[in-house]
Scaffold this motif. Sequence first.
Motif, PDB file in Angstrom:
ATOM      1  N   LEU B 127       8.238  -4.822  -1.762  1.00  0.00           N
ATOM      2  CA  LEU B 127       8.263  -3.342  -1.890  1.00  0.00           C
ATOM      3  C   LEU B 127       7.430  -2.685  -0.934  1.00  0.00           C
ATOM      4  N   SER B 135      12.149   1.482  -1.718  1.00  0.00           N
ATOM      5  CA  SER B 135      11.050   0.758  -2.716  1.00  0.00           C
ATOM      6  C   SER B 135      10.588   1.667  -3.884  1.00  0.00           C
ATOM      7  N   THR B 136      10.453   2.922  -3.711  1.00  0.00           N
ATOM      8  CA  THR B 136      10.157   3.832  -4.798  1.00  0.00           C
ATOM      9  C   THR B 136      11.254   3.731  -6.113  1.00  0.00           C
ATOM     10  N   PHE B 138      12.972   1.115  -6.684  1.00  0.00           N
ATOM     11  CA  PHE B 138      12.900  -0.204  -7.354  1.00  0.00           C
ATOM     12  C   PHE B 138      11.793  -0.221  -8.246  1.00  0.00           C
ATOM     13  N   ARG B 139      10.591   0.389  -7.868  1.00  0.00           N
ATOM     14  CA  ARG B 139       9.419   0.517  -8.386  1.00  0.00           C
ATOM     15  C   ARG B 139       9.552   1.111  -9.887  1.00  0.00           C
ATOM     16  N   THR B 140      10.252   2.113  -9.885  1.00  0.00           N
ATOM     17  CA  THR B 140      10.469   2.930 -11.112  1.00  0.00           C
ATOM     18  C   THR B 140      11.165   2.003 -12.093  1.00  0.00           C
ATOM     19  N   MET B 141      12.366   1.701 -11.541  1.00  0.00           N
ATOM     20  CA  MET B 141      13.019   0.581 -12.466  1.00  0.00           C
ATOM     21  C   MET B 141      12.153  -0.607 -13.000  1.00  0.00           C
ATOM     22  N   ILE B 142      11.374  -1.226 -12.341  1.00  0.00           N
ATOM     23  CA  ILE B 142      10.622  -2.220 -12.849  1.00  0.00           C
ATOM     24  C   ILE B 142       9.580  -1.741 -13.708  1.00  0.00           C
ATOM     25  N   PHE B 143       9.133  -0.466 -13.618  1.00  0.00           N
ATOM     26  CA  PHE B 143       8.118   0.091 -14.608  1.00  0.00           C
ATOM     27  C   PHE B 143       8.719   0.479 -15.898  1.00  0.00           C
ATOM     28  N   ILE B 209       2.074  -2.302  -9.869  1.00  0.00           N
ATOM     29  CA  ILE B 209       1.158  -1.162  -9.599  1.00  0.00           C
ATOM     30  C   ILE B 209      -0.066  -1.595  -9.062  1.00  0.00           C
TER      31      ILE B 209
END
Lengths: 288, 338
Positions: B127, B135-136, B138-143, B209
Motif C-alpha cells: 500500500l 491505497s487510501t 484499500f486502507r479504509t476497507m481493511i480498517f 496502520i
Amino acid sequence: MIGLLSPKRIMFGDHAPTAKIALTSAILAFLCLIWIYPFLWMVSTSLKSNMEMFANPGLIPQELMLDNYRRAWVEANMGRYFFNTLIVTAGSVFLVTISTAMLGYVLGRYSFPGRKVFFVAFVATVFIPQGFTIIPVFELLSMMGLSANLFGLTLATSGHAMVVFVVLFAGYFSQLPKELEEAARVEGVSFFKIFWYVMLPLARPMVVTVIIMQVLHAWNDFLLPLVITLANPAIRTLSVGIYAFKGEQSIDWTGMSAAATISIVPVVILFILLQRYFINGLAGAVKG
Amino acid sequence: MYKQTQSARLIQPLDRLTCSHASTGHSTSNLMNILGTLRTYRFHYLMMLPGLVLAGMFVFYPIFAAVFYAMHDWTGFTATKIFVGFGNFTKLFQDPIFWNAFGRSLLFLAGTVPLQMTISLVLAMVLNMQLLKLSTFFRTMIFLPVVTPVAVIGIVWTFLLSPFNGPVNGLLLDLGLTSRPIDFLGSTETVMPSVIGVYIWKWLGITLIYWLAALQTVPDDVYDAARLDNCRGYRLAIHVVLPIIKPFALAILLISSVAALNVFPLIMSMTNGGPFFGSEVMEIFIYRNAFAADDGSIPQLGYAAAAGVLFGAVLLSLTILQALATRRARKSNAGGAM
C-alpha cells in the motif's frame, strides 16, 4: 503530523510498468471485496425476510424487509443500548484524556519524590489483562453502590485502559522543549495554567491518539459491561445487548443482522469522516 | 523495548528548576521533611491525583485484592470468606481445565501475533507504493473491522461460519472443496483456528496502520540510493527497508501482544468458550467460575481469582524477562547508549 500516512514512497521504482500497478490494484480490489464481504452479507441479510435468507444466498434482497429494523430497535432495545454506549464512551474519553494527560505531564517532566515508584508501577501493569482484575473491580463497584448504573460502568471503563495512555503521555511530554514553559513561569503563570494553556496544546497529537484509542476501547469493551449489566439489563451497551439478543432469539438471523447494522453504522460513518484523525492518531501510538 | 526506552530517558531529572527549592533542612525531623516535600510538590501531586485515584481504584487495588481473594474460599453470595491460604492454587495445579485454558491463551497469542504482524507488514509495503492510486481506499476497507464492536463481529461470524446455510460453507460446497458442511465453531479441532482467523481479520487494520507509520520514517534518499543500485521489489523490502523500521517492530509487537490477551469478547460472542471448553481461554475460565454458573454450580470467586493471579504472574515474569533481554540486546548493540 497531518497527512503523514499518505502513500508517497516508492517500492517498485519510478519506472514500474503500469501493468504491474494495475494488476496489483486489481488483486487488492478483489481481496478487499472478500475482506468486507461479512459487512455486505450482514447488511443484505438485515433487509431480507427469514424465509428469503435461506432460499436466496445472493447479496441483493428481492423485497426490502424493514420490519427487521423495527424488531431490533423496539424488541431488542437497540435504541436504548445505543444511547448507553454513547454515554459510556463520551464519559470515559473525557475522564481518561484529562486525567492521563495531567498524570503523564507530571511524570514525564518533573522529578519529585515517588516519581520512579509511580512510573515503574504503571509500566509493570501494562500487561495485566482485564480478566485478572474483573472480580475486584466488580466488588469495588458493588461496595460503592455503583455496580448497576452507567456512572459506575463509565468509571470502570476509564480505569482499565489508562495505564498505556499514562506511559504514552509521559513519553510525549518529556520530549517537548522547555523554553515556552520557562518563559511562562518567569511571567508568573501558575502551574496549572502552564499545563492547560501552554503544554496541553503542544501535546495535541498525543491527545488525539488517546481520544481515538479510548473511543475504540470503550466501543469494543465487552467483559466489563457484561459483568456490570448482569444485574441491570437496562444499562446494557450495544455489544452486550446484541450478545443477549443472540441468547434470546438465536434463530432470528435477520433481526440480529439489523441490530448489528444499527450498532456499526454510526461508528463507520464517524470513522470515514474523521479517518485522517483515526489513522494519524493511531500512528502516534507507535511513533511516540 | 519501546516502553523501556521511554522510562530510561525519563529517569534523568528533566527540570532542575522545580527541584532547586526542595526542602533540604538536615536538622528537621523526618516528619517535617515529608511535610516539606509534600508542600514543595503539592501542585505536582494534586495534578496527578485524578489519574492516581482512577488507577488506584481500577488497576492497583484490584491486583492486591485479587491476591487476597485468591487466598479465600468464597462464593460471592455470602459475606464470609474462608481463608484457605494456597488451597485454591493447589487445586488449580490439579485442574486440567485450568491448564488447558492457560495453554490455549498462550496458543492464541502465538497463533495470532506473528501472523498478524507479517501479513500487515507485507500489505503495508504494497500500500505504500507511490504509484498505487487507490491505497487510501484499500486502507479504509481493511480498517473497517477495527471500528466494528467485537461482539457484533463475533455474532456475524457465527452466522457466516454456520454449518446450517452459512455462506462460508456454501462457498466451500459450491467449489467442491468439501463434501459436507464443516462445523467450524462446533468441533474442537476447528474452533481455535477459526477464532484465530477471525481475530486476525478483526485487528489486521490496526497493525497495518502501525506499519505504515513506521514506513513513513524511511527517508526518500534511501529509496533513491536503492534505485541507483538497481535494488527493488522484495530485495529492497527485505535488505533495505526492513532494517530501518526494525525499532518499530518491538513497539508493534508489544501493543499487539497486549491486545491479543484481551480476547474475551470475541470468543465469548462466538463460542462461549465451547464446544466442550474447546475454545476456553483464561478470561473465559475466570468469568465462568466467577460469574456464570451455567451448569448450576456455585460461583467460586476465590478460585477464579487464584486463576487470574497465577496467569498474571506468568505474564508479568514474561514481561520482565523480555524487558531484560531487550535491554541487554540494546546495550550490546549501542554500547550502552540508552
